[in-house]
Scaffold this motif. Structure first.
Motif: not given
Length: 529
Positions: A254-264
């Motif tokens: 989450d520290e690297f990805l923009e809001d609402d991007k799917l992580i997993v």
């Protein structure tokens, strides 16, 4: 307890009965009361165990039979569903919790004595005045040296309730008599971040060894410090990281990805999907990120690598990761033991599962590393086997593959000198640790005023040091070993081992990283960008 062949039919019967019971009852929509309510299947297995306990002609340890049976059942499910006996459960829990209550020393048993390698910074033993090289010989009036004391026994003796005190007597070289210390036990961190420091004026480095409960806090503290020092680029080193908690991996990604991007996302046997999305709190969304992986990076490590790769964020470097895409949940069995059962699969944002096949059994599954060596995959990316049916595409058109680990964006072959088989076996044996300790124990005063930074930059392991280690090694080995082609590599490992005993894990990593091929590649990429 040894189980004779004549009792194997009993074990098989129990395995079948337990398999029927477990298979029929594991419905995660049920409450725990309903899950384990009385029924004919449960009555049958209980009655069978009672018959063996009270009527069977010979005395049988039914607890041992049940343990063996549970393990055999789990072995037939998947490689990552495991049984945790009651005796191991506290140790496993402490390892993933991130701290325990103790006296704050790194030690090993040296010549049957509890020998302090170093005290942990800010810990209770350091505050009390205990030093590296001290031998703890008495704790609360009990002698704790000799062959009858195992490491587990020693740890149990030194651990205790928070704020409780333990009286120690310590032998220190040069002192005429034993020294007395009273140490107040406190929470001692089990570090999951080995190192956090600046590689260049704008490139930071963080090494994470597992994903425990405390890992995100450790990571965030390190990231904040690096950003305060001017880091706009970051190396996240996940090599040899076996994984851990999924939600911790999500927090770090989450520290690297923009809001609402799917992580997993995860999917269970009923098809229920749970998505994990990035939030607004990421502090490194605009920074450059480089993730290092190898064939031992698994599970939560692969979640982070896959999340960034599938969102076209940063660069993944190294070799194909382990390939574990199964999610486990710990479930208590009522007697202090537990089962860690696979309950779902996880998928990267493009929808790929990176779980490699275990159709040929657990032994074949765990020996895949040797297959990767034999087929040349660790040295040449063209030898990585991929299936066109498992091809996926990222939003920016990059092709990625599922079915067995994360394939890096930039392949960097194994360093055959630093990861030589002979050197690896020597490191695993611990003999280098003993040699360095003995050398250091001869005279610690020469390092008293040497800072960690000065040591890393200026200290030199000489050819004489290497010769003494070779002689030390050969006195304790059936084989005569010489390091003709690996002199500089062994000297670097000796320096790194000395750094760890003097200063800790970060100094150890700093020394090894001076000759790291992946970090050299990162610096090359950052220079060219």
């Amino acid at each position: 307890m040894h189980i004779q062949k004549k009792y194997l039919p009993i074990i098989v019967s129990l395995a079948i009965a337990l398999g029927i019971f477990i298979g029929g009852k594991l419905s995660f929509n049920d409450t725990s009361d309903r899950l384990f309510s009385s029924n004919s299947k449960k009555d049958k297995i209980n009655r069978l165990i009672d018959y063996i306990d009270y009527e069977y002609v010979d005395s049988i340890n039914t607890d041992s039979i049940v343990d063996v049976t549970v393990n055999r059942i789990l072995d037939n499910l998947d490689p990552h569903s495991t049984y945790i006996p009651k005796t191991d459960r506290e140790r496993v829990a402490n390892n993933m919790k991130g701290d325990f209550v103790g006296i704050g020393v790194s030690f090993y048993t040296y010549k049957d004595s509890v020998t302090v390698i170093r005290t942990l910074e800010g810990g209770p033993s350091e505050k009390a005045g205990i030093k590296g090289g001290d031998r703890i010989v008495v704790a609360d009036g009990d002698s704790i040296f000799g062959p009858t004391w195992s490491n587990d026994d020693i740890v149990a003796k030194l651990k205790g309730e928070k704020n409780s005190k333990v009286k120690l007597q310590v032998y220190r070289r040069g002192e005429p008599k034993l020294l007395d210390f009273k140490v107040k036990r406190s929470e001692v961190p089990l570090k999951s971040v080995d190192a956090s420091y600046m590689l260049t004026e704008d490139l930071g480095y963080i090494k994470v060894n597992r994903f425990a409960e405390s890992t995100y806090k450790e990571f965030k503290k390190g990231l904040d410090n690096l950003q305060n020092q001017g880091a706009t680029k970051l190396v996240l080193d996940l090599r040899d990281n076996p994984g851990g908690f999924l939600h911790i991996a999500k927090q770090i990604a989450d520290e690297f990805l923009e809001d609402d991007k799917l992580i997993v996302f995860t999917k269970n046997k009923k098809g229920k999907i749970e998505n994990y999305l990035a939030t607004r709190k990421g502090d490194f969304e605009n920074g450059e990120i480089y993730v290092l992986i190898n064939e031992n990076s698994a599970s939560a490590s692969e979640i982070i690598a896959g999340a960034l790769q599938d969102n076209d964020k940063g660069t993944i470097l190294g070799r194909r990761s382990y390939g574990k895409g199964l999610v486990q949940r710990d479930m208590a069995l009522g007697d202090g033991s537990a089962v860690r059962l696979t309950v779902s699969r996880y998928y990267t944002p493009t929808g790929r599962s990176i779980q490699r096949s275990y159709e040929n059994g657990n032994e074949d599954y765990y020996h895949e590393y040797y297959k990767r060596i034999d087929n040349g995959e660790l040295s040449d990316a063209s030898n990585i086997e991929v299936a066109d049916s498992l091809k996926f595409t990222t939003p920016k058109g990059k092709v990625v593959y599922g079915g067995g680990g994360i394939i890096p964006d930039v392949f960097v072959p194994i360093d055959k000198k630093m990861e030589n088989g002979t050197i690896s076996r020597i490191l695993a044996s611990g003999i280098m640790d003993y040699f360095v300790f003995e050398e250091l124990d001869k005279d610690r005063t020469s390092f008293k005023n040497l800072s960690q930074d000065e040591f890393v930059k200026n200290y030199v392991v000489t050819n004489d040091d290497l010769e003494r280690f070779t002689e030390y090694l050969n006195r304790r080995s059936r084989y005569k070993i010489t390091f003709v082609a690996y002199k500089e590599e062994v000297k670097l490992y000796l320096k790194a081992t000395l750094a760890e005993q003097l200063y800790g894990s970060e100094a150890h990593m700093q020394v090894l990283n001076t000759n790291d091929v992946l970090l050299k590649k990162v610096k090359e990429l950052t220079t060219n960008n």
